[in-house]
Write a protein that holds these residues in place. Structure first.
Motif, PDB file in Angstrom:
ATOM      1  N   MET A   1     -12.832 -42.354  39.988  1.00 25.92           N
ATOM      2  CA  MET A   1     -13.344 -42.241  41.362  1.00 25.92           C
ATOM      3  C   MET A   1     -12.370 -41.418  42.202  1.00 25.92           C
ATOM      4  SD  MET A   1     -14.207 -45.315  44.033  1.00 25.92           S
ATOM      5  CE  MET A   1     -15.045 -44.995  45.573  1.00 25.92           C
TER       6      MET A   1
ATOM      7  N   LEU B   1     -14.156 -40.297  47.686  1.00 30.81           N
ATOM      8  CA  LEU B   1     -15.144 -41.353  47.590  1.00 30.81           C
ATOM      9  C   LEU B   1     -14.535 -42.710  47.929  1.00 30.81           C
ATOM     10  CD1 LEU B   1     -17.049 -40.306  44.338  1.00 30.81           C
ATOM     11  CD2 LEU B   1     -17.766 -39.994  46.703  1.00 30.81           C
ATOM     12  N   GLN B   2     -13.292 -42.930  47.543  1.00 31.52           N
ATOM     13  CA  GLN B   2     -12.649 -44.216  47.794  1.00 31.52           C
ATOM     14  C   GLN B   2     -12.463 -44.486  49.284  1.00 31.52           C
ATOM     15  OE1 GLN B   2      -9.334 -45.475  45.243  1.00 31.52           O
ATOM     16  NE2 GLN B   2      -9.662 -43.626  44.044  1.00 31.52           N
TER      17      GLN B   2
ATOM     18  N   GLU C   1     -29.232 -41.138  44.378  1.00 31.77           N
ATOM     19  CA  GLU C   1     -28.570 -40.641  43.166  1.00 31.77           C
ATOM     20  C   GLU C   1     -27.312 -39.840  43.487  1.00 31.77           C
ATOM     21  OE1 GLU C   1     -31.249 -38.470  40.727  1.00 31.77           O
ATOM     22  OE2 GLU C   1     -32.582 -40.179  40.360  1.00 31.77           O
ATOM     23  N   GLU C   2     -27.310 -39.147  44.626  1.00 26.31           N
ATOM     24  CA  GLU C   2     -26.177 -38.296  44.977  1.00 26.31           C
ATOM     25  C   GLU C   2     -24.951 -39.078  45.434  1.00 26.31           C
ATOM     26  OE1 GLU C   2     -27.509 -35.477  47.833  1.00 26.31           O
ATOM     27  OE2 GLU C   2     -28.859 -34.444  46.452  1.00 26.31           O
ATOM     28  N   ASN C   3     -25.165 -40.197  46.124  1.00 27.26           N
ATOM     29  CA  ASN C   3     -24.008 -40.912  46.680  1.00 27.26           C
ATOM     30  C   ASN C   3     -23.821 -42.322  46.134  1.00 27.26           C
ATOM     31  OD1 ASN C   3     -25.894 -42.525  47.968  1.00 27.26           O
ATOM     32  ND2 ASN C   3     -25.703 -41.491  49.941  1.00 27.26           N
ATOM     33  N   THR C   4     -24.527 -42.655  45.068  1.00 28.52           N
ATOM     34  CA  THR C   4     -24.364 -44.001  44.502  1.00 28.52           C
ATOM     35  C   THR C   4     -22.935 -44.270  44.057  1.00 28.52           C
ATOM     36  OG1 THR C   4     -25.239 -45.560  42.884  1.00 28.52           O
ATOM     37  CG2 THR C   4     -24.966 -43.281  42.144  1.00 28.52           C
ATOM     38  N   SER C   5     -22.187 -43.194  43.734  1.00 34.94           N
ATOM     39  CA  SER C   5     -20.798 -43.356  43.297  1.00 34.94           C
ATOM     40  C   SER C   5     -19.885 -43.816  44.438  1.00 34.94           C
ATOM     41  CB  SER C   5     -20.271 -42.044  42.710  1.00 34.94           C
ATOM     42  OG  SER C   5     -20.421 -40.983  43.635  1.00 34.94           O
TER      43      SER C   5
ATOM     44  N   LYS D   1     -20.840 -47.937  44.165  1.00 28.65           N
ATOM     45  CA  LYS D   1     -20.809 -48.576  42.840  1.00 28.65           C
ATOM     46  C   LYS D   1     -19.432 -49.121  42.451  1.00 28.65           C
ATOM     47  CE  LYS D   1     -22.188 -47.836  38.032  1.00 28.65           C
ATOM     48  NZ  LYS D   1     -22.767 -46.861  37.067  1.00 28.65           N
ATOM     49  N   PRO D   2     -18.332 -48.361  42.616  1.00 26.93           N
ATOM     50  CA  PRO D   2     -17.009 -48.883  42.217  1.00 26.93           C
ATOM     51  C   PRO D   2     -16.589 -50.126  43.001  1.00 26.93           C
ATOM     52  CG  PRO D   2     -16.951 -46.513  42.450  1.00 26.93           C
ATOM     53  CD  PRO D   2     -18.245 -46.969  43.033  1.00 26.93           C
TER      54      PRO D   2
ATOM     55  N   LYS E   1     -18.565 -52.832  41.068  1.00 25.59           N
ATOM     56  CA  LYS E   1     -18.317 -52.986  39.629  1.00 25.59           C
ATOM     57  C   LYS E   1     -16.839 -53.069  39.249  1.00 25.59           C
ATOM     58  CE  LYS E   1     -22.691 -52.813  38.574  1.00 25.59           C
ATOM     59  NZ  LYS E   1     -23.386 -54.019  38.060  1.00 25.59           N
TER      60      LYS E   1
END
Length: 271
Positions: free
Chosen positions: A1, A5-6, A23-27, A30-31, A34
């Motif tokens: 990551m 994004l963090q 789909e573009e910003n799920t990252s 998600k961290p 998860k």
């Protein structure tokens, strides 16, 4: 990551500003759900009064707890309950940064945060205290209002600062120019006032004098959200003007110091 994004959720996403997950910003989210143990970001610590690294904190975070944590997160998402994320300063773990998210289907909303955006930003403008003088309080008010999602109100204070900077410069010009015509200046629109003061103002302000029009439009015509969206760049423009004033002030102090040095040294060498 990646770092970008963090730090988005703690440092960029505003309170009650919905983030639609796709789909573009799920990252981005998600961290946090998860694998939060790997999350860290750099930020000003209001306790240390320094930039530091904040890392996700959970006591005894082992594999078992990781699984339990994820189950709890999923339960809270299903039940539409708030989720707290706590981070600890790596200089002093008693200093914390935390925020609370509400996840509802494909929407993520930040419903709480400490320290506030205003607390995180105010330390950055402390260096302008000497050049702003009485206007420093207005600058801090503008930042606080913006952090509270009050757009047009924050523009009122920024425009007042802008006008006071122009008036301060007019006083300097009138003292230094024998033929200065205050009547002409007072009867001019702001755009022309800046042109009349071009020899006394930072080039960045003269080149971008339409900034005042943006401020006025924000107060009288734009929506709250439009003002909020424009605020960061308007603040940056004001800071550039102030940076130039600080630079000029420091330059004059150095010039004065060199002149005094040369003068006194020459006198000593003569004796």
């Amino acid at each position: 990551m990646s770092y970008e994004l963090q730090h988005y959720l703690p440092l960029e996403l505003g309170l009650y500003q919905p983030l639609t997950v796709n789909e573009e910003n799920t990252s981005i989210i998600k961290p946090y759900i998860k694998n939060p143990l790997k999350i860290q970001f750099d930020c000003y610590c209001i306790e240390c009064k320094k930039e530091t690294t904040f890392k996700f904190y959970q006591d005894k975070f082992d594999q078992y707890y990781t699984n339990q944590y994820q189950m709890d997160i999923e339960r809270r998402i299903d039940s539409k309950l708030p989720i707290d994320f706590i981070f600890k300063c790596q200089r002093d773990e008693s200093h914390v940064f935390y925020f609370t998210l509400l996840i509802n289907e494909d929407k993520v909303i930040k419903i709480g945060q400490y320290p506030s955006f205003a607390d995180l930003q105010l330390h950055k403008i402390n260096k302008y205290r000497t050049v702003l003088k009485n206007d420093y309080r207005d600058f801090s008010k503008a930042i606080r209002l913006n952090s509270q999602e009050i757009g047009a109100g924050s523009f009122v204070y920024l425009r007042r600062i802008f006008e006071n900077l122009i008036e301060e410069t007019r006083q300097i010009a009138s003292e230094q120019e024998a033929n200065w015509e205050n009547n002409v200046f007072e009867g001019s629109r702001m755009d022309n006032k800046i042109k009349l003061l071009k020899d006394y103002l930072p080039d960045i302000l003269v080149e971008n004098r339409s900034l005042y029009a943006i401020l006025s439009k924000g107060i009288h015509e734009l929506t709250e959200q439009e003002c909020l969206d424009l605020f960061p760049n308007v603040q940056l423009a004001i800071e550039l003007i102030l940076d130039e004033k600080i630079h000029q002030k420091e330059k004059q102090l150095k010039i004065s110091s060199v002149r005094n040095f040369v003068s006194t040294t020459i006198e000593k060498l003569k004796s």
